[in-house]
Design a protein around this motif. Structure first.
Motif, PDB file in Angstrom:
ATOM      1  N   PHE A  50       0.636  -0.602  -0.043  1.00  0.00           N
ATOM      2  CA  PHE A  50       0.245   0.291  -0.107  1.00  0.00           C
ATOM      3  C   PHE A  50       0.692   1.082  -0.349  1.00  0.00           C
ATOM      4  N   THR A 112      -1.089   9.803  -3.178  1.00  0.00           N
ATOM      5  CA  THR A 112      -1.547   7.971  -3.369  1.00  0.00           C
ATOM      6  C   THR A 112      -1.529   7.587  -4.186  1.00  0.00           C
ATOM      7  N   THR A 114      -0.915   4.191  -4.690  1.00  0.00           N
ATOM      8  CA  THR A 114      -1.796   2.830  -4.642  1.00  0.00           C
ATOM      9  C   THR A 114      -3.059   3.067  -3.976  1.00  0.00           C
ATOM     10  N   LYS A 115      -4.025   4.117  -4.085  1.00  0.00           N
ATOM     11  CA  LYS A 115      -4.972   3.995  -3.597  1.00  0.00           C
ATOM     12  C   LYS A 115      -6.201   3.574  -3.925  1.00  0.00           C
ATOM     13  N   GLN A 116      -6.257   3.612  -5.039  1.00  0.00           N
ATOM     14  CA  GLN A 116      -6.755   2.652  -6.287  1.00  0.00           C
ATOM     15  C   GLN A 116      -6.843   1.749  -6.190  1.00  0.00           C
ATOM     16  N   TYR A 119      -6.860   1.034  -0.987  1.00  0.00           N
ATOM     17  CA  TYR A 119      -7.722   1.928   0.012  1.00  0.00           C
ATOM     18  C   TYR A 119      -9.139   2.766  -0.587  1.00  0.00           C
ATOM     19  N   PRO A 120      -9.315   2.600  -2.233  1.00  0.00           N
ATOM     20  CA  PRO A 120     -10.404   3.547  -3.187  1.00  0.00           C
ATOM     21  C   PRO A 120     -11.572   4.200  -2.349  1.00  0.00           C
ATOM     22  N   LYS A 124      -7.488   8.809   2.583  1.00  0.00           N
ATOM     23  CA  LYS A 124      -6.389   8.752   3.478  1.00  0.00           C
ATOM     24  C   LYS A 124      -6.176   9.422   4.698  1.00  0.00           C
TER      25      LYS A 124
END
Length: 225
Positions: A50, A112, A114-116, A119-120, A124
């Protein structure tokens, strides 16, 4: 001749130092030494995690646990293999330095990348408040392991309904967002782990801690190497 002798002494000294540097604290063991056929996918030693890059203090993709936890997991692996499956390990002992790296990352709102994937549906800025990132981790006590199940014949992971380290309620044990098959796969993991002395963490299907962990109040910080 003297030059050759001197070179040999240097090499011997280097090997000795290397071995000493890699010596684990008393009570810890490399998991592969205890369970040679276990599969490893140590995510924090690479970029598939992540924060999107290798995590501080993960110098090699190896799994380390307390001897007590490794022994219990060895028994669990034996039970699982009798059913045609095998464990895959994502993380085991985690240095406090790595936890600190998570904290630093969480405090950079613009990062961000790796957000999709991880942790979409979570902002954050809320990762601390929601408990996804903490200043201390049970992994640093050496008896917690993150893992899944793979099919021995195909090597493929069982479908657990969400990926490892996915921040969201679909990763919780009590979620109603997964299929009957996915729930059965999670139940298999939980059954085998509980039978062999581990307790589940309600919000992460992959996370288990030895019930009678030997260092319940100690957070270690030696590197994974």
């Amino acid at each position: 001749m003297k030059s050759l002798t001197y070179l040999l002494l240097i090499l011997i000294s280097f090997n000795f130092v290397t071995a000493q540097d890699k010596k684990l604290p008393e009570g810890f063991i490399y998991l592969k030494e205890k369970i040679p056929d276990i599969k490893l996918d140590i995510r924090y030693a690479g970029s598939n995690n992540f924060i999107g890059k290798p995590v501080n203090a993960y110098q090699k993709p190896v799994a380390i646990l307390t001897e007590a936890a490794a022994t219990a997991l060895q028994k669990a692996q034996k039970d699982l293999m009798a059913e045609g499956y095998c464990f895959k390990i994502f993380d085991a002992y985690r240095p406090q330095t790595a936890v600190n790296h998570f904290i630093e990352w969480a405090r950079i709102p613009a990062d961000t990348l790796t957000k999709q994937k991880f942790y979409p549906n979570v902002a954050k800025k809320d990762l601390f408040q929601l408990g996804y990132i903490a200043t201390k981790s049970g992994h640093s006590r050496g008896s917690t392991v993150d893992l899944t199940i793979i099919n021995i014949q195909t090597g493929e992971e069982l479908d657990m309904g969400s990926g490892y380290d996915f921040f969201g309620d679909i990763s919780h044990h009590n979620t109603n967002k997964i299929t009957k098959e996915q729930r059965a796969n999670r139940s298999l993991l939980k059954r085998i782990m509980i039978k062999n002395g581990f307790r589940p963490y309600p919000e992460e299907w992959w996370h288990y801690t030895l019930r009678n962990e030997p260092y319940p109040e100690t957070y270690f910080d030696f590197p994974v190497q």
